[in-house]
Design an enzyme around this catalytic site. Structure first.
Site, PDB file in Angstrom:
ATOM      1  N   HIS A 118      37.217 -40.266  13.939  1.00 33.93           N
ATOM      2  CA  HIS A 118      37.138 -41.520  14.691  1.00 33.93           C
ATOM      3  C   HIS A 118      36.882 -41.107  16.142  1.00 33.93           C
ATOM      4  CE1 HIS A 118      39.851 -43.521  11.419  1.00 33.93           C
ATOM      5  NE2 HIS A 118      38.587 -43.439  11.062  1.00 33.93           N
ATOM      6  N   ARG A 125      35.258 -48.509  -1.853  1.00 34.39           N
ATOM      7  CA  ARG A 125      34.778 -48.330  -0.482  1.00 34.39           C
ATOM      8  C   ARG A 125      33.480 -47.534  -0.552  1.00 34.39           C
ATOM      9  NH1 ARG A 125      39.108 -46.789   1.831  1.00 34.39           N
ATOM     10  NH2 ARG A 125      38.942 -44.511   1.988  1.00 34.39           N
ATOM     11  N   GLU A 128      31.031 -45.699   2.169  1.00 30.73           N
ATOM     12  CA  GLU A 128      30.974 -45.332   3.591  1.00 30.73           C
ATOM     13  C   GLU A 128      29.839 -44.354   3.812  1.00 30.73           C
ATOM     14  OE1 GLU A 128      33.965 -43.751   7.110  1.00 30.73           O
ATOM     15  OE2 GLU A 128      34.487 -43.421   5.003  1.00 30.73           O
ATOM     16  N   ASP A 134      31.828 -38.330   7.606  1.00 24.91           N
ATOM     17  CA  ASP A 134      32.817 -39.240   7.024  1.00 24.91           C
ATOM     18  C   ASP A 134      32.098 -40.042   5.948  1.00 24.91           C
ATOM     19  OD1 ASP A 134      35.036 -40.729   6.465  1.00 24.91           O
ATOM     20  OD2 ASP A 134      35.149 -41.733   8.411  1.00 24.91           O
ATOM     21  N   GLU A 192      31.349 -48.924   6.635  1.00 22.74           N
ATOM     22  CA  GLU A 192      32.219 -48.661   5.494  1.00 22.74           C
ATOM     23  C   GLU A 192      32.978 -49.903   5.011  1.00 22.74           C
ATOM     24  OE1 GLU A 192      35.869 -46.528   6.306  1.00 22.74           O
ATOM     25  OE2 GLU A 192      35.263 -46.246   8.391  1.00 22.74           O
ATOM     26  N   HIS A 221      44.648 -44.768   3.233  1.00 20.81           N
ATOM     27  CA  HIS A 221      44.695 -43.368   3.651  1.00 20.81           C
ATOM     28  C   HIS A 221      45.575 -42.571   2.692  1.00 20.81           C
ATOM     29  CE1 HIS A 221      43.473 -44.295   8.105  1.00 20.81           C
ATOM     30  NE2 HIS A 221      42.454 -44.363   7.257  1.00 20.81           N
ATOM     31  N   ASP A 275      36.944 -40.116  -0.394  1.00 22.39           N
ATOM     32  CA  ASP A 275      36.626 -40.205   1.032  1.00 22.39           C
ATOM     33  C   ASP A 275      36.893 -38.838   1.645  1.00 22.39           C
ATOM     34  OD1 ASP A 275      36.544 -40.673   3.761  1.00 22.39           O
ATOM     35  OD2 ASP A 275      37.625 -42.566   3.669  1.00 22.39           O
ATOM     36  N   HIS A 288      40.374 -53.686   6.837  1.00 30.07           N
ATOM     37  CA  HIS A 288      40.019 -52.751   7.907  1.00 30.07           C
ATOM     38  C   HIS A 288      38.665 -53.117   8.486  1.00 30.07           C
ATOM     39  CE1 HIS A 288      37.125 -50.755   5.225  1.00 30.07           C
ATOM     40  NE2 HIS A 288      38.065 -50.696   4.296  1.00 30.07           N
ATOM     41  N   ASP A 340      58.053 -19.126  10.559  1.00 31.42           N
ATOM     42  CA  ASP A 340      57.157 -18.369  11.437  1.00 31.42           C
ATOM     43  C   ASP A 340      55.697 -18.525  11.047  1.00 31.42           C
ATOM     44  OD1 ASP A 340      57.306 -17.000   9.080  1.00 31.42           O
ATOM     45  OD2 ASP A 340      57.593 -15.017   9.955  1.00 31.42           O
ATOM     46  N   TYR A 365      39.809 -53.942  -1.904  1.00 30.35           N
ATOM     47  CA  TYR A 365      40.956 -53.297  -2.543  1.00 30.35           C
ATOM     48  C   TYR A 365      41.856 -54.400  -3.104  1.00 30.35           C
ATOM     49  CZ  TYR A 365      39.128 -50.209   1.055  1.00 30.35           C
ATOM     50  OH  TYR A 365      38.285 -49.502   1.869  1.00 30.35           O
ATOM     51  N   HIS A 399      32.884 -47.056  12.881  1.00 25.23           N
ATOM     52  CA  HIS A 399      33.465 -46.253  13.960  1.00 25.23           C
ATOM     53  C   HIS A 399      32.527 -45.094  14.264  1.00 25.23           C
ATOM     54  CE1 HIS A 399      34.760 -43.015  11.201  1.00 25.23           C
ATOM     55  NE2 HIS A 399      35.161 -43.962  10.370  1.00 25.23           N
TER      56      HIS A 399
END
Length: 491
Positions: free
Chosen positions: A406, A444, A446, A314, A423, A285, A303, A395, A64, A427, A399
């Site tokens: 996004h 990364r 960004e 972002d 970004e 991710h 990130d 990638h 619930d 890797y 964006h």
């Protein structure tokens, strides 16, 4: 019809406290903003059409307990109404309903005194005009018998349904609204990707193209909120840099960021926070954020973006846990920084999104070849021949950001007042076909940029990007240094 929750007494309903406006910040979007967005939508709609929007469903977490409610971005953009079980109709031309001309109608859930004791105050129909600037509002229970024939329109435009909502134990919930709507418009399946012949006026294509064009170009009000979200996010990055040390956990680092978000009154995170140390940074991710002890000598990729009044930043920074990049880490980091700078030099109105990606890709591929990470730029750069994705840069680089991390927007030419990320990343997971000294290096960088006619503005400048500046900041004391909690006793 479902049974409604029992109302304890009229006294409860009429004596619920009204939230005082001075308890809140005064920088929310105004009803005029949302009204102007509806007018902009109406201008782009085809003649004799109606656009239909539904609020997000309430998502169940377990038993619930529901997840914290988050409104559908389009619905928020057009109404400012952030409560569930609602529907908006926007007409291209005014339509006469019950003898009254209407150009828009909002349906919202009814007041319910007992439910409001548990879940908070609901907006009343008579408050909609004053607070949202929408003249025509009804409770959602009215929609079943609402005097509107959808066959009169050449187009009934809406987003297709995922049917990911539950039947809640109250009348007029989203489940009922959608089912009544489907019956009224003759919706039969989710395979109608465009207007069908034989008189079917259902249109599942046009609306998204309009919303993409509207939301991709930000207004001054939206830019102001995005600046705030970005500032909060980068201030958090900078403070965490000062607090970073070996032995902390990924979860602790996430918590420090999100505490700072809340300290500056950001309501949410714009997306699940990504905090990956060592090999976890190679998972694009990665959201487990559970590594209990971050090791000396590792990099940590962070990130995270604050969501402020619906608008999300972002921002990603990658830093050495011990405050010093080793030789290989610095080489890869500086290469990613150089790639971002190459895109930044091109970033202005009229440049194509793909130009930015190609600029970053060339720097990264040429740099990895020079470092010996690649043996050649033909086969070694390709991770998957079917997708053609780059092995160590898998990638895109850019964006839109806004109401979604996004965000909706065109991905062709850059236009003034778009807000985008740049970004690039590298890797190199363990087991990669290169020297082991490069393994588990993940970087990364960004940042968020406001597109201008000539150039662009770096919005996320409150957290350093250069490797030397990161190392310098990490030598400074942290506000969290004195935070020491008692040890938990083993039971």
């Amino acid at each position: 019809m479902k049974k409604t929750l029992f109302i304890c007494s009229f006294f409860l309903l009429t004596n619920l406290p009204t939230t005082a406006q001075n308890e809140y910040l005064n920088d929310f979007l105004t009803s005029d903003f949302h009204k102007h967005r509806r007018e902009a939508l109406r201008k782009q709609m085809p003649n004799n059409s109606v656009a239909v929007f539904f609020s997000n469903p309430v998502r169940n977490r377990s038993n619930d307990v529901n997840y914290i409610y988050h409104q559908d971005p389009n619905f928020h953009y057009l109404t400012g109404h952030n409560q569930p079980h609602s529907m908006l109709l926007v007409f291209k031309q005014p339509v006469e309903i019950n003898g009254q001309p209407m150009n828009e109608v909002l349906f919202l859930r009814d007041r319910n005194a007992l439910a409001e004791i548990y879940d908070g105050e609901r907006m009343a129909v008579n408050e909609v005009k004053a607070e949202l600037g929408i003249n025509n509002a009804f409770t959602s229970t009215v929609f079943e018998h609402f005097n509107l024939d959808f066959k009169q329109f050449d187009r009934v435009s809406f987003y297709d349904f995922f049917d990911d909502y539950r039947d809640h134990p109250e009348s007029g919930d989203l489940y009922e609204i959608v089912n009544h709507f489907k019956q009224k418009v003759g919706y039969e399946s989710s395979n109608n990707l465009e207007i069908e012949p034989k008189g079917n006026n259902i249109d599942l294509v046009t609306l998204d193209s309009i919303m993409i064009s509207l939301r991709g170009i930000k207004t001054k009000e939206e830019i102001s909120l995005l600046r705030k979200a970005v500032d909060i996010s980068t201030l958090a990055q900078a403070e965490v840099m000062k607090a970073m040390k070996p032995g902390l956990s990924e979860t602790e680092i996430q918590g420090l960021h999100e505490y700072i978000f809340k300290k500056y009154r950001a309501e949410y995170e714009g997306y699940p926070s990504i905090v990956g140390a060592g090999h976890n940074g190679c998972v694009l991710h990665y959201i487990d954020n559970y590594k209990p002890r971050i090791a000396d000598g590792e990099l940590i990729l962070m990130d995270l973006g604050a969501e402020y009044h619906g608008y999300t930043a972002d921002v990603t920074r990658t830093i050495p846990v011990n405050g010093k990049f080793n030789k290989e880490q610095r080489l890869i980091y500086d290469l990613v920084y150089e790639a971002q700078e190459a895109a930044l030099k091109l970033c202005k109105e009229g440049t194509y999104f793909d130009d930015l990606y190609q600029a970053t890709l060339k720097v990264i591929n040429d740099g990895l070849l020079e470092l010996g990470v690649y043996e050649n730029l033909n086969e070694e750069t390709i991770m998957n021949p079917q997708t053609g994705r780059n092995r160590y840069y898998p990638h895109g680089c850019c964006h839109h950001i806004g109401l979604d991390v996004h965000d909706k927007g065109e991905y062709d030419e850059l236009e003034e007042n778009m807000v985008i990320t740049i970004e690039p990343g590298i890797y190199i997971p363990a087991g990669s076909p290169t020297d082991e000294k490069w393994w588990d290096i993940a970087v990364r960088i960004e940042d968020d940029f406001l597109i201008q006619k000539e150039g662009c503005e770096l919005l996320s400048d409150k957290a350093p990007r250069k490797s030397s500046e990161i190392e310098k900041l990490m030598t400074q004391p942290s506000v969290f240094d004195s935070l020491v909690l008692p040890e938990l006793e083993e039971k």
